[in-house]
Motif scaffolding. Structure first.
Motif, PDB file in Angstrom:
ATOM      1  N   LYS A 156       0.828  -1.209   0.000  1.00  0.00           N
ATOM      2  CA  LYS A 156       0.000   0.000   0.000  1.00  0.00           C
ATOM      3  C   LYS A 156       0.860   1.255   0.000  1.00  0.00           C
ATOM      4  CE  LYS A 156      -3.788   2.441   0.578  1.00  0.00           C
ATOM      5  NZ  LYS A 156      -4.806   2.591  -0.486  1.00  0.00           N
ATOM      6  N   ILE A 157       1.919   1.262   0.807  1.00  0.00           N
ATOM      7  CA  ILE A 157       2.800   2.433   0.889  1.00  0.00           C
ATOM      8  C   ILE A 157       3.434   2.715  -0.464  1.00  0.00           C
ATOM      9  CG2 ILE A 157       4.960   3.286   1.899  1.00  0.00           C
ATOM     10  CD1 ILE A 157       4.190   1.628   4.414  1.00  0.00           C
ATOM     11  N   ILE A 158       3.909   1.677  -1.115  1.00  0.00           N
ATOM     12  CA  ILE A 158       4.553   1.860  -2.419  1.00  0.00           C
ATOM     13  C   ILE A 158       3.559   2.422  -3.432  1.00  0.00           C
ATOM     14  CG2 ILE A 158       5.574   0.606  -4.357  1.00  0.00           C
ATOM     15  CD1 ILE A 158       6.931  -1.211  -2.312  1.00  0.00           C
ATOM     16  N   ALA A 159       2.327   1.889  -3.415  1.00  0.00           N
ATOM     17  CA  ALA A 159       1.310   2.401  -4.347  1.00  0.00           C
ATOM     18  C   ALA A 159       0.988   3.866  -4.057  1.00  0.00           C
ATOM     19  CB  ALA A 159       0.043   1.550  -4.250  1.00  0.00           C
ATOM     20  N   VAL A 160       0.864   4.212  -2.758  1.00  0.00           N
ATOM     21  CA  VAL A 160       0.549   5.600  -2.386  1.00  0.00           C
ATOM     22  C   VAL A 160       1.677   6.539  -2.794  1.00  0.00           C
ATOM     23  CG1 VAL A 160       0.263   7.142  -0.406  1.00  0.00           C
ATOM     24  CG2 VAL A 160      -1.040   5.018  -0.521  1.00  0.00           C
ATOM     25  N   LEU A 161       2.910   6.148  -2.470  1.00  0.00           N
ATOM     26  CA  LEU A 161       4.045   7.019  -2.803  1.00  0.00           C
ATOM     27  C   LEU A 161       4.218   7.144  -4.310  1.00  0.00           C
ATOM     28  CD1 LEU A 161       6.671   5.894  -0.137  1.00  0.00           C
ATOM     29  CD2 LEU A 161       5.263   7.947  -0.147  1.00  0.00           C
TER      30      LEU A 161
ATOM     31  N   VAL B 234      13.095  -3.769   3.842  1.00  0.00           N
ATOM     32  CA  VAL B 234      12.762  -2.502   3.173  1.00  0.00           C
ATOM     33  C   VAL B 234      13.376  -2.403   1.774  1.00  0.00           C
ATOM     34  CG1 VAL B 234      12.446  -1.238   5.326  1.00  0.00           C
ATOM     35  CG2 VAL B 234      14.725  -1.401   4.312  1.00  0.00           C
ATOM     36  N   ASN B 235      13.771  -3.528   1.198  1.00  0.00           N
ATOM     37  CA  ASN B 235      14.408  -3.473  -0.125  1.00  0.00           C
ATOM     38  C   ASN B 235      13.493  -2.878  -1.185  1.00  0.00           C
ATOM     39  OD1 ASN B 235      16.753  -4.602   0.872  1.00  0.00           O
ATOM     40  ND2 ASN B 235      16.101  -6.702   0.459  1.00  0.00           N
ATOM     41  N   ARG B 236      12.206  -3.175  -1.067  1.00  0.00           N
ATOM     42  CA  ARG B 236      11.264  -2.662  -2.066  1.00  0.00           C
ATOM     43  C   ARG B 236      11.157  -1.140  -2.009  1.00  0.00           C
ATOM     44  NH1 ARG B 236       5.775  -5.837  -1.395  1.00  0.00           N
ATOM     45  NH2 ARG B 236       5.214  -4.455  -3.126  1.00  0.00           N
ATOM     46  N   LEU B 237      11.379  -0.551  -0.833  1.00  0.00           N
ATOM     47  CA  LEU B 237      11.351   0.902  -0.736  1.00  0.00           C
ATOM     48  C   LEU B 237      12.522   1.525  -1.497  1.00  0.00           C
ATOM     49  CD1 LEU B 237      10.351   1.456   2.998  1.00  0.00           C
ATOM     50  CD2 LEU B 237       8.982   1.970   0.972  1.00  0.00           C
ATOM     51  N   PHE B 238      13.681   0.891  -1.404  1.00  0.00           N
ATOM     52  CA  PHE B 238      14.818   1.415  -2.163  1.00  0.00           C
ATOM     53  C   PHE B 238      14.625   1.210  -3.660  1.00  0.00           C
ATOM     54  CE2 PHE B 238      16.759   1.024   2.040  1.00  0.00           C
ATOM     55  CZ  PHE B 238      17.403   2.246   2.140  1.00  0.00           C
ATOM     56  N   ASP B 239      13.913   0.140  -4.045  1.00  0.00           N
ATOM     57  CA  ASP B 239      13.561  -0.017  -5.468  1.00  0.00           C
ATOM     58  C   ASP B 239      12.608   1.086  -5.905  1.00  0.00           C
ATOM     59  OD1 ASP B 239      15.141  -2.264  -5.544  1.00  0.00           O
ATOM     60  OD2 ASP B 239      13.490  -3.659  -5.175  1.00  0.00           O
TER      61      ASP B 239
END
Length: 826
Positions: A379-384, A418-423
């Motif tokens: 959800k965070i990735i989609a929102v950002l 948190v690897n997906r956040l850095f992606d």
């Protein structure tokens, strides 16, 4: 005769009676409103002359009779009606008085009985209370121990001593209640004990709800403290690293007996300040939220054997709260505070979950927290990804990137992947580069608008060194020249080069703290710089070149500027290499392929030069005002053409008067000048040819041909005067060869040679097209015929004119034959 008269009279009388009877029936039907009346009315008019008139007379007589009867009836009853009304009015006044008396009597009766009723009710209430009190006292004396124990349970519950209350209820249920089981209230107590247990569960659950509400409210503050602590740790580590790098210098200073310099003292003070800030009391989740309700509720549900229900409820509520926390505000993308609040809430939520995971046994599990985190991360990735796409300010995106890095480091410290956040940051980096490109497009446009497109003058050594420090320009010939002197480039070139480096710095800021290798960062910088060249700068250059106010001088300066910018790109590559410490010989290193931008800009500028020259030539040619029927030429070239030639001479001087110290500029601009000059001459030749062949010009005299020839001679003289150096032989004059051969053909009137040598490579008039010659000859023919008509009436007897006219007719036929042959061949 008398008998006949009687008979007639008798028949008439019978007819009148019959008619009267019919009218009576009709009137009866009308008065009784019996419908329909069509049949009766039709019988009145059938076969009766003047039936309508007689019927109306009868009807009016009937109406008058009824009116007299109504009047009699009204006169008879009128007095009785008046008397009845008078009596009624008298009764109304008496009825009003009677009503007032009845109302007053009823009020006095109600007031008199109210006190009696109140006293009676009070006596009844007192007697009931007395009887109830006596009964209650008697029962309480019998059951006082049971009530005391029950009261104790209530007090314990009120004091929130739920565990003691549960023990007291167990004693009451097993010891005291069996002694007085015959009383009904004991049965009620027995029934209430399970309810009390449920109440304790509900109160505990209510405390849990308050706890959940509390952590929801404090999640923002908890997350803020956690992220602050993480940021302090990162700052602390950074300062330690800096001190490690400078420790060797400080040791050398101390060994030599010198006090550490001011820089070391400043770094030491900064380190101490950061250390003190780090050592300050940082509020934790336990300091902000009381976790005792969740421990107490878990203990009570465990005693009551309903732990699983409690665990399921807690996890369900936390899932719901996670959904609320993950829901961003619609305007979150407008300010960095919106993103910060969003991240603080999420961090606070998972910090609480991590504490519950380690402080309780099984209330939440690692699998549960991992499930929540994976859901939240998606959800965070989609929102950002959505909200960052709305950002148009690169500074805001950079702050967002720094927030995401701190956010990721914070949660990583609690064990969340948190690897997906850095992606995601790599995707946001592309958005950041796009906003940078838009920002720098505005910067480039402002630079171009403020540029005067003229070489930079320098009056002294200081000004010269200032320009050299901003732009990598090296030319020995220019250095040897005395002041004042000029750089070949305009003011926009060093400014654009400076903005190149600013863009690289801005792009580099986003790559920091992304845990990427130097090679990857180098690749990012080179790719973004290529986009700056190929998209942003290229678009600005193309837009600048197409502007209407840009003249030929400015276009030449743009060509020179782009040449120097292209040469400066190698210094940009060195600049990136120095930043990233990645050798350009590395296999995977991206090259600056945006050099084609400057080549394309030069080609566009050259094309615009040719276009503007041709447009200017068209403006001069439009001023041409030939008198196509003139008998004799003026003896000098047309004024518009001389102005045009003077304009071309002054224009091409722009290309030849470049700074003498820049030989490659002269060669480059010389080639442009040659191409422009050849293009201008060809365009001028074509425009003059179109004047001759214009369909609106119906006839042309030989005097006009001679005048036109004078203009073409001036064009040839201009071409032979070498307006631009570098042409070999009469190359430039060949632009007017078509016009020259055509005019020579008509001036010499050498049709026999033209027709005899047509199609041969050695033909004297090889460039004369038969269709062109035919059109011009027909116009001359019409001009001669019109002139002969105007001269005198004996013109048809002139032998020379007749012979020339026959020759023209013969040549026209042969030319048409040639044109038709060419068409068939084609």
């Amino acid at each position: 005769m008398a008998q006949i008269s009687k008979t007639v009279t008798s028949n008439a009388s019978k007819g009148e009676k019959r008619e009267s009877q019919i009218y009576e029936n009709v009137f009866s039907e009308i008065e009784t409103l019996e419908l329909p009346l069509g049949t009766s009315l039709r019988s009145v008019y059938d076969d009766q002359p003047n039936a309508h008139k007689r019927f109306m007379e009868k009807l009016e007589a009937r109406i008058r009779n009824h009116d007299r009867e109504i009047e009699k009836l009204c006169n008879f009853h009128h007095q009785g009606f008046v008397d009845a009304i008078t009596e009624l009015l008298k009764v109304r006044s008496n009825a009003g008085k009677l009503k007032v008396q009845v109302t007053d009597t009823n009020r006095r009766l109600q007031d008199a009985g109210k006190e009696v009723i109140n006293q009676s009710e009070e006596v009844i209430r007192c007697r009931v209370q007395q009887r109830n009190i006596a009964t209650t006292v008697e029962k309480l004396q019998l059951c006082l121990p049971v009530l005391e124990m029950y009261s104790k349970v209530r007090e314990q519950m009120k004091a929130k001593r739920y565990y003691s209350a549960l023990k007291t209820m167990e004693l009451l249920e097993n010891t005291y209640l069996p002694q007085v089981y015959q009383y009904r209230f004991c049965q009620i107590m027995t029934e209430n004990i399970p309810r009390l247990r449920e109440q304790i569960k509900e109160i505990s659950m209510s405390d849990l709800k308050d706890f959940l509400e509390s952590i929801r409210k404090h999640s923002d503050k908890i997350g803020e403290m956690a992220m602050k602590q993480s940021q302090q740790q990162r700052t602390f580590n950074s300062i330690v690293k800096k001190q490690t790098n400078t420790s060797h210098e400080r040791k050398l200073c101390i060994a030599s007996g010198m006090v550490p310099d001011r820089m070391d003292e400043t770094m030491l003070e900064q380190f101490q300040d950061e250390e003190e800030e780090y050592e300050e009391e940082v509020l934790t989740a336990q300091d902000l939220v009381d976790f005792s309700p969740v421990y107490r509720c878990l203990h009570i549900y465990t005693i009551l054997g309903d732990r699983e229900t409690f665990e399921n409820y807690y996890r369900k509520q936390r899932r719901k709260q996670a959904g609320l926390v993950l829901q961003p505000q619609s305007n979150m993308h407008e300010t960095v505070d919106g993103y910060r609040k969003y991240f603080n809430q999420i961090v606070g939520f998972f910090v609480v979950e991590d504490h519950i995971l380690h402080a309780t046994q099984g209330l939440v599990t690692r699998a549960f927290t991992d499930e929540l985190w994976n859901m939240a991360l998606s959800k965070i990735i989609a929102v950002l990804r959505t909200h960052s796409s709305y950002c148009t300010d690169p500074d805001l995106i950079l702050e967002l990137k720094n927030l995401i890095v701190v956010y990721a480091d914070t949660l990583q410290g609690y064990g969340f992947p948190v690897n997906r956040l850095f992606d995601l940051l790599l995707e946001i980096r592309d958005q950041y580069n796009e906003t940078l490109l838009k920002k720098w497009a505005i910067v480039f446009r402002e630079i171009f608008e403020s540029d005067n497109c003229s070489p930079i003058p320098v009056a002294n050594e200081e000004e010269y060194r200032t320009i050299i420090s901003r732009f990598p320009f090296h030319d020995l010939e220019l250095e040897k020249q005395p002041f004042p002197k000029r750089f070949p480039v305009s003011q926009s070139v060093p400014e654009i080069y400076k903005e190149f480096k600013e863009f690289i710095y801005a792009s580099l800021k986003f790559s920091e703290s992304l845990h990427r290798s130097s090679t990857e960062i180098d690749d990012m910088l080179r790719k973004s710089t290529n986009l700056l060249l190929t998209r942003t700068l290229s678009g600005c250059l193309q837009s600048l070149i197409k502007k209407q106010h840009i003249g030929l001088t400015e276009l030449v300066q743009i060509i020179i500027n782009t040449t120097h910018l292209e040469q400066a790109c190698k210094y940009l590559e060195d600049f990136i290499t120095n930043i990233t410490n990645v050798s350009p010989e590395t296999v995977h290193t991206t090259r600056l392929y945006g050099l084609s931008t400057f080549k394309d800009a030069r080609h566009a500028a050259e094309g615009e030069i040719y276009t503007k020259l041709n447009h200017k030539i068209d403006e001069f040619v439009q001023l041409a005002d030939y008198e196509w029927t003139m008998t004799e030429p003026n003896g000098r070239a047309s004024g518009y053409l001389m102005d045009l030639i003077n304009f071309l001479r002054s224009t091409f001087q722009v290309f030849t008067h470049l700074p003498n110290n820049v030989s490659h500029h002269a060669a480059m601009s010389g080639k442009v000048a040659q191409t422009a000059c050849m293009s201008a001459c060809k365009h001028l030749s074509t425009s003059l040819m179109q004047l001759l062949l214009d369909t609106e010009v119906k006839q042309i005299s030989m005097g006009a041909i001679q005048q036109f020839n004078l203009d073409v001679i001036q064009c040839e003289l201009f071409a032979s005067s070498e307006p631009v150096p570098g042409f070999q032989g009469d190359t430039l004059q060949l632009a007017f060869i078509d016009l020259r051969q055509l005019l020579d053909l008509f001036m010499v009137w050498d049709w026999s040679t033209y027709l005899a040598d047509y199609g041969q490579a050695t033909s004297k008039y090889l460039r004369v097209n038969p269709s062109t010659a035919l059109i011009l000859l027909e116009k001359i023919d019409r001009g001669m015929k019109e002139t002969n008509k105007k001269n005198n009436i004996f013109s048809q007897f002139r032998k020379n004119d007749r012979d020339k006219q026959k020759l023209i007719e013969t040549v026209v036929k042969q030319l048409r034959s040639l044109v038709n042959g060419m068409a068939q061949h084609t």
